[in-house]
Design an enzyme around this catalytic site. Structure first.
Site, short mmCIF file in Angstrom:
data_model
loop_
_atom_site.label_atom_id
_atom_site.label_comp_id
_atom_site.label_asym_id
_atom_site.label_seq_id
_atom_site.Cartn_x
_atom_site.Cartn_y
_atom_site.Cartn_z
CG ASN A 6 2.25 2.91 -1.48
OD1 ASN A 6 1.94 4.15 -1.67
ND2 ASN A 6 1.47 1.99 -1.83
CE LYS A 43 -0.50 1.12 1.35
NZ LYS A 43 -1.02 0.09 1.45
CB SER A 94 1.64 -7.99 5.31
OG SER A 94 0.60 -7.54 5.31
CD GLU A 136 -4.13 0.67 -0.37
OE1 GLU A 136 -3.52 1.98 -0.76
OE2 GLU A 136 -3.71 0.28 0.24
CD GLU A 188 1.50 -3.89 -3.85
OE1 GLU A 188 2.35 -3.74 -2.76
OE2 GLU A 188 0.61 -3.14 -4.08
N GLY A 244 -1.65 -4.64 3.86
CA GLY A 244 -2.13 -4.05 5.00
C GLY A 244 -2.94 -4.81 6.18
CG HIS A 256 -1.65 0.21 -4.74
ND1 HIS A 256 -2.66 0.06 -3.89
CD2 HIS A 256 -0.51 -0.17 -4.17
CE1 HIS A 256 -2.00 -0.23 -2.55
NE2 HIS A 256 -0.86 -0.53 -2.78
P1 PGA Z 1 1.54 -2.92 3.24
O1 PGA Z 1 1.12 -2.41 1.76
O2 PGA Z 1 2.85 -3.34 3.01
O3 PGA Z 1 1.03 -2.34 4.25
O4 PGA Z 1 0.72 -4.32 3.08
C1 PGA Z 1 1.62 -2.64 0.60
C2 PGA Z 1 1.19 -1.95 -0.58
O5 PGA Z 1 0.01 -1.35 -0.50
O6 PGA Z 1 1.87 -1.50 -1.43
#
Ligand code: PGA
Length: 251
Positions: A10, A12, A214, A98, A168, A174, A96
């Site tokens: 992803n 983003k 992560s 976000e 997730e 993140g 997601h």
């Molecule tokens: P990350 O993000 O691997 O940076 O934690 C995962 C995601 O948002 O799908």
């Protein structure tokens, strides 16, 4: 029933057009000769069409980071599933964290998007996951169950075969804080159990459940060794070709 692992990146809202093309090409090169797993990338919407061209001769699957529930209409800022399909997109990340927490998407909206994606032939990745405060209050399973059952409202058993679920935990996205392999496996097994209740066990066994939050070269092998973890949804580490290459080649 063996499930084909899916490693999904992803991106983003990162990377320029040129960087996206270069990373797409690098991922395509990483996939050469891989037959036992699938690899997907979800670039930012503005570069999807160009990246589609860059990976056209590879097995890399192209995904959108969201999709509208209608084919067309007065939906400023949204992307039509039909147009996305036209340019070579075949999957879509939906719900997601976000989208849920920064853009206030509700379970109902995520469900509409998911039904729309299925109607127009895009395979959805339904993201679910609890906030840190949910986990601390012992609400993890309740939150995940609600997002799962509301997100899948109206989805038939036949359609479910096209759906991928991603767990997730929001506190792990993140932040560098990965859920332990035991914490992840526990929720994945719970999700599979819920799918078995909502549909049937045999079907639930076929559905891929990805872990996200992560995921890095250092932890991917132990996560992927868990019986109910069928892949990874990778953010930060998907932006670095070497890290993502290592994650794709998990052991
Ligand atoms: P990350 O993000 O691997 O940076 O934690 C995962 C995601 O948002 O799908």
């Amino acid at each position: 029933m063996a499930r084909t692992p899916l490693i999904a990146g992803n991106w983003k809202m990162y990377l320029s057009l040129a960087e996206s093309v270069a990373l797409g090409q690098a991922v395509a090169a990483s996939c050469a000769g891989l037959t036992d797993r699938e690899v997907m990338i979800a670039p930012t919407c503005a570069v999807l069409s160009t990246v589609a061209g860059a990976i056209a001769d590879s097995p890399v699957i192209l995904a959108a980071q969201n999709v509208a529930w209608e084919q067309e209409g007065a939906f400023t800022g949204e992307s039509s599933p039909v147009t996305l399909k036209d340019i070579g997109v075949s999957m879509a990340i939906l719900g997601h964290s976000e989208r849920r927490h920064v853009f206030y998407e509700t379970d109902e909206m995520v469900n509409q998007r998911l039904l729309g994606a299925l109607d127009f032939g895009l395979k959805p990745i339904l993201c679910v996951g609890e906030l840190l405060e949910d986990r601390e209050q012992g609400q993890t399973f309740e939150v995940v169950q609600k997002q799962l059952s509301k997100g899948l409202q109206g989805v038939t058993a036949k359609q479910l075969e096209q759906v991928v679920v991603a767990y997730e935990p929001v506190w792990a996205i993140g932040t560098g804080k990965t859920a332990s392999k035991e914490q992840a496996q526990e929720v994945h097994a719970f999700i599979r159990g819920k799918l078995a209740t909502l549909y049937e066990k045999k079907l639930a066994e076929k559905i891929r459940i990805l872990y996200g939050g992560s995921v890095k070269p250092e932890n991917v092998d132990s996560l992927m060794a868990q019986s109910d973890i069928d892949g990874a949804l990778v953010g930060g580490a998907a932006l670095n070709p070497d890290s993502f290459d290592r994650i794709i080649h998990f052991i």
